[in-house]
Design an enzyme around this catalytic site. Structure first.
Site, mmCIF file in Angstrom:
data_model
loop_
_atom_site.group_PDB
_atom_site.id
_atom_site.type_symbol
_atom_site.label_atom_id
_atom_site.label_comp_id
_atom_site.label_asym_id
_atom_site.label_seq_id
_atom_site.Cartn_x
_atom_site.Cartn_y
_atom_site.Cartn_z
ATOM 1 N N ASP A 79 43.702 42.530 49.990
ATOM 2 C CA ASP A 79 43.413 41.193 49.306
ATOM 3 C C ASP A 79 43.571 40.095 50.233
ATOM 4 O O ASP A 79 44.995 40.011 50.830
ATOM 5 C CB ASP A 79 44.508 41.324 48.184
ATOM 6 N N ASP A 131 38.574 44.331 36.695
ATOM 7 C CA ASP A 131 40.261 44.201 36.511
ATOM 8 C C ASP A 131 40.563 44.470 35.340
ATOM 9 O O ASP A 131 40.986 43.357 34.418
ATOM 10 C CB ASP A 131 40.368 42.736 37.046
#
Ligand code: 1PR
Length: 620
Positions: A312, A473
């Protein structure tokens, strides 16, 4: 459009002028130097000039040590940067084919086909390259290597793109995979059954059951050619997937082609290129005796379950691009309840290389603030890809900010243009998060039809579905009664709701979990498969960074809903969590982790050894 790579005037393999978007979204040119400077941006000028010097030395060495020239047919349809990088890493100078005459003048020719069959043939026709290519291959005296679509195009035609005609050099038609409940695209690491002696492909060492099985190599495709009576003298190897084995490599004299991607197959793949380029004289050592945990056929053969390392990435408060990691998506340090700096776990390019060296099957970069930035303004992300693809020879995925946008000057960029910039920089796949949710909402509002303009449709039409990953998500939404939602609900055994609720659905969110929408992960996955996505990256906000293992209920729900590969993500805390998710959900194709790798708590190898002990097909 964003990248014009070319050989320098002295014929070295240096990629020079690249067009990128500048600070205010304007097109500017930059070179490798600037890219490196931006990426390794530091307040310390000494380190920046050190990097400049290092970069110069590397280039000079590469130029001096050239083992010879190889011509590359890059017709601009996707990521061939890794093929270029692989050949340069092996010490060869790359010359780009610019005209039909260049093909006939080539001494060694590499043809890495990318994109859809029909559009590849269209481009070859427009550029008048079909006849010279046929002539070069038919002559057969000079080395030729096709990769992936570069193999398929040698056949008579393909049912992809409506039965379009190919180069007609190998008898047979390329058709789509068939097989009950088969997951398509065929994505990942599989073995070749080698049919006859050749210097091209190495065999597994110490294979107890057969003398003809190759080391695992990386495949990504939905169509394949089948062996038949008419093409049997071409077939070098086959691979078992779907209803019958397909052709994974062909060779007749100097003409070779592989359905798999050597440039994405780690050192095994680099050696295949080296064998091709050196006419079989490679001295690279890649295969070592497999560990005892790999003794069973179940572990050594078939499509391996993949272990993916995820980075990330975002800018921290000082403006440096860092790898970060959240707990349930909160990436800021905590001290006495106060929110502090963005957690900094290292530099993206260094960590990607580390995970490649550790044996990760793929590496993913997620630009986690891409939803709010003007995507292409974030040139460092492009540089991360360019530099990573120089040293990482497994697939690279990039996500974050893949959507249509208009810059501050009012200029519009399509998601296809954003994706194209990433492919040209070294990405093999793009992952789409927030935009996918909005596209799915429109899809259901429009009687389960796409309108052909979405990011998913346009990118998969141009680059193939295998290049489009959907990053979901979701977060658990508890219900006392499943009838309270239109979305698919399960009775959960894993974790009851805060008030003892037994039912839950998995609510999709956008903007990094900041906004929940009235659509579930199940519904989103189905819509995305119909619109042409090739893979699902299934995160889970509740489990992200928790180390309690993957949410099997969520993974099973989505893997049962679609026939495209599903990657389980969020929650890995121990090597056994990988074996557990593959055991609990056999249709799950891959599992991804971030925190445990970044914090050096678990290695990729430990995860794979645990999988091998559990009898799972694993690339060791
Ligand atoms: O919406 O298309 O711009 O894409 C944004 C992308 O950034 C999405 O793929 C989204 O998943 C990701 N993202 C946005 N915010 C965050 C955040 O953490 N604040 N990260 C974020 C998502 C999830 C995983 C993570 C696993 C494994 N991170 O990628 O790496 O949960 O972690 P673990 O092994 O430590 O548990 P768009």
């Amino acid at each position: 459009m964003y990248n014009s790579s070319r050989s320098s005037s002295n014929g070295t393999a240096t990629t020079t002028s690249r067009v990128m978007l500048g600070r205010r979204g304007m097109m500017t040119t930059s070179d490798d130097f600037n890219s490196r400077r931006i990426l390794f941006h530091s307040s310390n000028n000494k380190s920046s000039s050190r990097n400049k010097r290092k970069s110069l030395t590397l280039r000079a060495n590469a130029a001096l040590a050239s083992k010879g020239e190889v011509s590359l047919l890059d017709y601009g349809a996707g990521n061939v940067r890794s093929v270029r990088n692989a050949m340069q890493k092996l010490g060869y100078t790359v010359k780009d084919i610019k005209s039909p005459e260049d093909i006939l003048a080539a001494k060694k020719l590499v043809f890495p086909g990318v994109g859809a069959y029909g559009s590849a043939m269209d481009i070859l026709r427009e550029r008048k390259l079909i006849e010279p290519l046929r002539e070069y291959v038919l002559d057969g005296t000079k080395p030729f290597m096709g990769v992936c679509l570069g193999l398929q195009l040698l056949f008579d035609g393909s049912e992809e793109s409506g039965g379009v005609e190919g180069l007609g050099l190998i008898p047979g038609t390329v058709t789509k995979f068939t097989g009950d409940d088969l997951i398509v695209p065929h994505i990942g690491w599989n073995v070749n059954e080698v049919k006859r002696e050749s210097y091209l492909i190495d065999l597994q060492k110490d294979d107890p059951s057969s003398a003809s099985v190759s080391e695992r190599v990386y495949f990504v495709h939905s169509y394949r050619a089948l062996p038949n009576e008419n093409n049997k003298d071409w077939v070098l190897s086959t691979c078992d997937y779907g209803s019958e084995p397909f052709i994974s490599a062909v060779q007749k004299g100097n003409v070779m082609a592989t359905q798999f991607h050597p440039e994405k197959s780690g050192f095994t793949g680099l050696k295949i290129f080296d064998q091709f380029l050196s006419g079989g004289k490679s001295e690279m050592e890649t295969s070592s005796a497999l560990p005892s945990s790999a003794s069973s056929d179940a572990v050594r053969k078939g499509l391996a379950k993949r272990v993916i390392a995820c980075l990330d990435v975002r800018s921290n408060d000082a403006g440096d691009l860092v790898v970060t990691k959240g707990d349930s998506y909160d990436v800021r340090e905590k001290s006495e309840g106060e929110s502090g700096d963005v957690r900094n776990l290292g530099k993206p390019v260094e960590l990607a290389k580390k995970y490649f060296d550790m044996g990760a099957d793929e590496v993913s970069f997620l630009n986690i603030t891409g939803y709010r930035d003007t995507p292409l303004k974030d040139a460092p992300m492009i540089d991360v890809l360019k530099l990573s693809s120089e040293t990482v020879f497994v697939p690279l995925t990039v996500g974050g900010g893949i959507r249509d946008f208009t810059d501050s000057n009012g200029k519009h960029y399509s998601s296809l243009e954003v994706a194209s910039a990433y492919f040209a920089s070294g990405a093999d796949k793009v992952s789409i998060g927030s935009d996918a949710v909005e596209v799915a909402e429109k899809f259901y509002a429009n009687n389960e039809q796409g309108d052909g303009t979405s990011s998913i449709e346009t990118i998969s039409n141009r680059y193939g579905s295998q290049a489009v990953v959907i990053s979901i998500d979701p977060r658990r939404k508890y219900e006392t009664d499943p009838k309270n939602t239109k979305n698919k609900c399960i009775e959960t055994k894993r974790k009851l709701g805060p008030n003892g609720e037994k039912y839950c659905w998995f609510q999709c969110t956008i903007k990094g979990g900041r906004e929940g929408r009235d659509i579930g992960a199940y519904e989103l996955a189905i819509a995305m498969e119909k619109l042409g996505a090739g893979e699902i990256l299934l995160n889970c906000i509740d489990e992200d960074g928790q180390g309690n293992g993957f949410d099997h209920e969520l993974v099973k729900m989505v893997a049962d809903a679609v026939k495209i590969p599903v990657i389980a993500s969020s929650g890995a805390g121990h090597p056994r969590h990988f074996s557990e998710v593959f055991g609990a959900v056999p249709a799950c194709s891959a599992a991804l982790a971030a925190g445990i790798f970044h914090r050096d708590e678990v290695t990729v190898k430990e995860c794979k050894e645990d999988m091998a002990k559990s009898g799972l097909p694993t690339r060791l």
